[in-house]
Scaffold this motif. Structure first.
Motif, PDB file in Angstrom:
ATOM      1  N   VAL A 141       1.104   4.458   4.549  1.00  0.00           N
ATOM      2  CA  VAL A 141       1.562   3.817   5.775  1.00  0.00           C
ATOM      3  C   VAL A 141       0.635   4.217   6.913  1.00  0.00           C
ATOM      4  O   VAL A 141       0.434   5.408   7.174  1.00  0.00           O
ATOM      5  N   ALA A 142       0.070   3.223   7.588  1.00  0.00           N
ATOM      6  CA  ALA A 142      -0.848   3.477   8.690  1.00  0.00           C
ATOM      7  C   ALA A 142      -0.082   3.801   9.969  1.00  0.00           C
ATOM      8  O   ALA A 142       0.973   3.223  10.245  1.00  0.00           O
ATOM      9  N   TYR A 143      -0.629   4.733  10.755  1.00  0.00           N
ATOM     10  CA  TYR A 143      -0.111   5.002  12.095  1.00  0.00           C
ATOM     11  C   TYR A 143      -1.267   5.490  12.961  1.00  0.00           C
ATOM     12  O   TYR A 143      -2.399   5.622  12.491  1.00  0.00           O
ATOM     13  N   ARG A 144      -1.017   5.730  14.220  1.00  0.00           N
ATOM     14  CA  ARG A 144      -2.097   6.084  15.141  1.00  0.00           C
ATOM     15  C   ARG A 144      -1.682   7.212  16.066  1.00  0.00           C
ATOM     16  O   ARG A 144      -0.503   7.376  16.393  1.00  0.00           O
ATOM     17  N   ASP A 145      -2.675   7.963  16.498  1.00  0.00           N
ATOM     18  CA  ASP A 145      -2.532   8.895  17.614  1.00  0.00           C
ATOM     19  C   ASP A 145      -3.635   8.521  18.599  1.00  0.00           C
ATOM     20  O   ASP A 145      -4.809   8.856  18.388  1.00  0.00           O
ATOM     21  N   GLY A 146      -3.283   7.782  19.633  1.00  0.00           N
ATOM     22  CA  GLY A 146      -4.299   7.281  20.544  1.00  0.00           C
ATOM     23  C   GLY A 146      -5.259   6.353  19.819  1.00  0.00           C
ATOM     24  O   GLY A 146      -4.848   5.365  19.207  1.00  0.00           O
ATOM     25  N   ALA A 147      -6.542   6.706  19.825  1.00  0.00           N
ATOM     26  CA  ALA A 147      -7.563   5.879  19.181  1.00  0.00           C
ATOM     27  C   ALA A 147      -7.823   6.283  17.735  1.00  0.00           C
ATOM     28  O   ALA A 147      -8.674   5.687  17.072  1.00  0.00           O
ATOM     29  N   THR A 148      -7.108   7.291  17.249  1.00  0.00           N
ATOM     30  CA  THR A 148      -7.349   7.805  15.897  1.00  0.00           C
ATOM     31  C   THR A 148      -6.421   7.147  14.888  1.00  0.00           C
ATOM     32  O   THR A 148      -5.189   7.208  15.025  1.00  0.00           O
ATOM     33  N   ASP A 149      -6.996   6.505  13.899  1.00  0.00           N
ATOM     34  CA  ASP A 149      -6.230   5.897  12.816  1.00  0.00           C
ATOM     35  C   ASP A 149      -5.861   6.961  11.794  1.00  0.00           C
ATOM     36  O   ASP A 149      -6.722   7.732  11.344  1.00  0.00           O
ATOM     37  N   LEU A 150      -4.596   6.994  11.409  1.00  0.00           N
ATOM     38  CA  LEU A 150      -4.074   8.000  10.500  1.00  0.00           C
ATOM     39  C   LEU A 150      -3.297   7.324   9.375  1.00  0.00           C
ATOM     40  O   LEU A 150      -2.909   6.162   9.498  1.00  0.00           O
ATOM     41  N   THR A 151      -3.070   8.069   8.307  1.00  0.00           N
ATOM     42  CA  THR A 151      -2.350   7.508   7.160  1.00  0.00           C
ATOM     43  C   THR A 151      -1.301   8.495   6.660  1.00  0.00           C
ATOM     44  O   THR A 151      -1.624   9.636   6.339  1.00  0.00           O
ATOM     45  N   ALA A 152      -0.052   8.044   6.601  1.00  0.00           N
ATOM     46  CA  ALA A 152       1.026   8.839   6.017  1.00  0.00           C
ATOM     47  C   ALA A 152       1.170   8.475   4.547  1.00  0.00           C
ATOM     48  O   ALA A 152       0.973   7.322   4.158  1.00  0.00           O
ATOM     49  N   LEU A 153       1.494   9.465   3.736  1.00  0.00           N
ATOM     50  CA  LEU A 153       1.739   9.259   2.311  1.00  0.00           C
ATOM     51  C   LEU A 153       3.236   9.434   2.075  1.00  0.00           C
ATOM     52  O   LEU A 153       3.789  10.514   2.325  1.00  0.00           O
ATOM     53  N   VAL A 154       3.877   8.368   1.614  1.00  0.00           N
ATOM     54  CA  VAL A 154       5.337   8.330   1.530  1.00  0.00           C
ATOM     55  C   VAL A 154       5.776   8.397   0.073  1.00  0.00           C
ATOM     56  O   VAL A 154       5.313   7.621  -0.769  1.00  0.00           O
ATOM     57  N   VAL A 155       6.684   9.347  -0.211  1.00  0.00           N
ATOM     58  CA  VAL A 155       7.266   9.472  -1.549  1.00  0.00           C
ATOM     59  C   VAL A 155       8.774   9.301  -1.392  1.00  0.00           C
ATOM     60  O   VAL A 155       9.428  10.080  -0.694  1.00  0.00           O
ATOM     61  N   ARG A 156       9.313   8.274  -2.036  1.00  0.00           N
ATOM     62  CA  ARG A 156      10.719   7.931  -1.855  1.00  0.00           C
ATOM     63  C   ARG A 156      11.572   8.421  -3.034  1.00  0.00           C
ATOM     64  O   ARG A 156      11.111   8.413  -4.175  1.00  0.00           O
ATOM     65  N   PRO A 157      12.808   8.812  -2.747  1.00  0.00           N
ATOM     66  CA  PRO A 157      13.721   9.185  -3.824  1.00  0.00           C
ATOM     67  C   PRO A 157      14.208   7.955  -4.578  1.00  0.00           C
ATOM     68  O   PRO A 157      14.052   6.822  -4.104  1.00  0.00           O
ATOM     69  N   THR A 158      14.813   8.173  -5.717  1.00  0.00           N
ATOM     70  CA  THR A 158      15.325   7.057  -6.512  1.00  0.00           C
ATOM     71  C   THR A 158      16.478   6.349  -5.822  1.00  0.00           C
ATOM     72  O   THR A 158      16.525   5.117  -5.755  1.00  0.00           O
ATOM     73  N   GLY A 159      17.414   7.111  -5.289  1.00  0.00           N
ATOM     74  CA  GLY A 159      18.562   6.524  -4.605  1.00  0.00           C
ATOM     75  C   GLY A 159      18.412   6.594  -3.100  1.00  0.00           C
ATOM     76  O   GLY A 159      17.313   6.772  -2.563  1.00  0.00           O
ATOM     77  N   ALA A 160      19.525   6.450  -2.402  1.00  0.00           N
ATOM     78  CA  ALA A 160      19.515   6.537  -0.944  1.00  0.00           C
ATOM     79  C   ALA A 160      19.178   7.962  -0.511  1.00  0.00           C
ATOM     80  O   ALA A 160      19.788   8.919  -1.003  1.00  0.00           O
ATOM     81  N   PRO A 161      18.225   8.154   0.379  1.00  0.00           N
ATOM     82  CA  PRO A 161      17.866   9.511   0.809  1.00  0.00           C
ATOM     83  C   PRO A 161      18.933  10.140   1.690  1.00  0.00           C
ATOM     84  O   PRO A 161      19.620   9.440   2.438  1.00  0.00           O
ATOM     85  N   ARG A 162      19.048  11.461   1.578  1.00  0.00           N
ATOM     86  CA  ARG A 162      20.016  12.161   2.427  1.00  0.00           C
ATOM     87  C   ARG A 162      19.404  12.532   3.768  1.00  0.00           C
ATOM     88  O   ARG A 162      20.112  12.786   4.741  1.00  0.00           O
ATOM     89  N   ALA A 163      18.081  12.608   3.840  1.00  0.00           N
ATOM     90  CA  ALA A 163      17.373  12.942   5.076  1.00  0.00           C
ATOM     91  C   ALA A 163      15.896  12.621   4.868  1.00  0.00           C
ATOM     92  O   ALA A 163      15.453  12.384   3.742  1.00  0.00           O
ATOM     93  N   ALA A 164      15.143  12.603   5.962  1.00  0.00           N
ATOM     94  CA  ALA A 164      13.692  12.405   5.895  1.00  0.00           C
ATOM     95  C   ALA A 164      13.000  13.710   6.248  1.00  0.00           C
ATOM     96  O   ALA A 164      13.404  14.404   7.198  1.00  0.00           O
ATOM     97  N   VAL A 165      11.970  14.033   5.498  1.00  0.00           N
ATOM     98  CA  VAL A 165      11.226  15.278   5.722  1.00  0.00           C
ATOM     99  C   VAL A 165       9.775  14.952   6.044  1.00  0.00           C
ATOM    100  O   VAL A 165       9.062  14.354   5.225  1.00  0.00           O
ATOM    101  N   ALA A 166       9.335  15.332   7.222  1.00  0.00           N
ATOM    102  CA  ALA A 166       7.922  15.256   7.577  1.00  0.00           C
ATOM    103  C   ALA A 166       7.228  16.460   6.956  1.00  0.00           C
ATOM    104  O   ALA A 166       7.622  17.606   7.207  1.00  0.00           O
ATOM    105  N   VAL A 167       6.223  16.206   6.139  1.00  0.00           N
ATOM    106  CA  VAL A 167       5.502  17.273   5.445  1.00  0.00           C
ATOM    107  C   VAL A 167       4.110  17.381   6.066  1.00  0.00           C
ATOM    108  O   VAL A 167       3.318  16.431   5.990  1.00  0.00           O
ATOM    109  N   PHE A 168       3.823  18.511   6.681  1.00  0.00           N
ATOM    110  CA  PHE A 168       2.510  18.717   7.285  1.00  0.00           C
ATOM    111  C   PHE A 168       1.656  19.570   6.337  1.00  0.00           C
ATOM    112  O   PHE A 168       2.065  20.652   5.926  1.00  0.00           O
ATOM    113  N   PRO A 169       0.479  19.064   5.990  1.00  0.00           N
ATOM    114  CA  PRO A 169      -0.295  19.663   4.909  1.00  0.00           C
ATOM    115  C   PRO A 169      -1.130  20.865   5.354  1.00  0.00           C
ATOM    116  O   PRO A 169      -0.974  21.379   6.467  1.00  0.00           O
TER     117      PRO A 169
END
Length: 230
Positions: free
Chosen positions: A6-34
Motif C-alpha cells: 500500500v502506497a503512502y507519502r510523507d511530504g514529497a517522499t513516496d513510501l510503501t506499507a506491507l500489509v498482512v491480514r488475518p484470516t477472519g475479522a481483525p481484533r486490532a491493527a498493529v503498526a510494525v516499525f522495522p
C-alpha cells in the motif's frame, strides 16, 4: 500469507506499507516499525505472527527506497534521525497509513531496533494509541517527553545491548516517571541487541538471538495487548 503493498507519502517522499491480514475479522491493527534496514525477513515473520493471532499487521517504511548495504542503512537512518521533528513526522505518516486501513479498529504499535525507538517517539509526541511495544529499541531521544504519554508502554531490552548502556536505561525510566507514563520494562540478563531475530541479513545464524528472551518478550506484548483491548 500474502502481503499487500500500500502506497503512502510523507511530504514529497513516496513510501510503501506491507500489509498482512488475518484470516477472519481483525481484533486490532498493529503498526510494525522495522529495523534500521527497513523490513527484513525477521520483521516480516513477526508481522505474519501478528496476523496469525488475529491482528491486522502493517509494516511501515522509513526511507522509501531499500538500503543496499548496512552502511547505506546507517546513512539513511542518520539523515532521517538528524531532525527529530522530521523523524517523528515520518513515523506519524506510517501510523496514519495504518489508521486509514484500520477504520474503527483499535491501534497499537510495535518496533524493532530503530523501530523500537520510533514507537517510543510516537508516545513522546502525544499520539493516542492503546499501547506501544519496543523490542531491543534505542531509548535515547533529542526531545524527551514533556507531556502526558497516552499509550501503555512496554520495553523489552537486552541488558547486554551495547547500543543502550545502563545510563540510557535509567534516563529513560526517569523520563517516563516525569510525565506519569504507564510503563513496563523487561530486561533480559546477558542478552544482546537484536535478540528477537534468529538470522542475519545474509541468512547466517544471528549470534545475538536469544530464544528465551524472544519468547518471553513476545508473550509480554501479547499479554499487554489482551489487557488494553479487553
Amino acid at each position: 500469507m500474502s502481503v499487500e503493498r500500500v502506497a503512502y507519502r510523507d511530504g514529497a517522499t513516496d513510501l510503501t506499507a506491507l500489509v498482512v491480514r488475518p484470516t477472519g475479522a481483525p481484533r486490532a491493527a498493529v503498526a510494525v516499525f522495522p529495523t534500521i534496514f527497513n523490513p527484513t525477513p525477521g520483521v516480516m515473520t513477526k508481522a505474519e505472527a501478528l496476523a496469525a493471532g488475529g491482528y491486522l499487521a502493517v509494516v511501515c517504511d522509513f526511507y522509501g527506497t531499500a538500503p543496499k548495504y548496512m552502511t547505506d542503512a546507517f546513512a539513511k537512518a542518520g539523515e532521517l534521525r538528524a531532525d527529530t521533528t522530521a523523524y517523528r513526522a515520518r513515523v506519524r505518516a506510517g501510523l496514519a497509513a495504518v489508521a486509514a486501513l484500520a477504520g474503527d479498529l483499535p491501534l497499537l504499535a510495535i518496533g524493532f531496533c530503530m523501530g523500537g525507538q520510533a514507537v517510543l517517539e510516537l508516545a513522546r509526541d502525544g499520539v493516542d494509541l492503546a499501547a506501544v511495544a519496543s523490542f531491543h529499541g534505542l531509548l535515547d531521544t533529542a526531545q524527551p517527553a514533556s507531556q502526558a504519554i497516552k499509550p501503555r508502554v512496554l520495553v523489552c531490552h537486552g541488558d547486554a545491548d551495547t547500543l543502550v548502556p545502563r545510563a540510557q536505561v535509567l534516563a529513560f525510566w526517569e523520563e517516563m516517571d516525569a510525565v506519569g507514563a504507564d510503563w513496563h520494562f523487561h530486561s533480559y540478563a546477558g542478552v544482546a541487541h537484536g535478540f528477537t531475530n534468529p538470522t542475519m541479513l545474509d541468512g547466517a545464524a544471528n549470534p545475538a538471538y536469544n530464544a528465551s528472551a524472544d519468547r518471553q518478550s513476545w508473550a509480554a506484548m501479547l499479554s499487554l495487548f489482551d489487557e488494553v483491548l479487553g
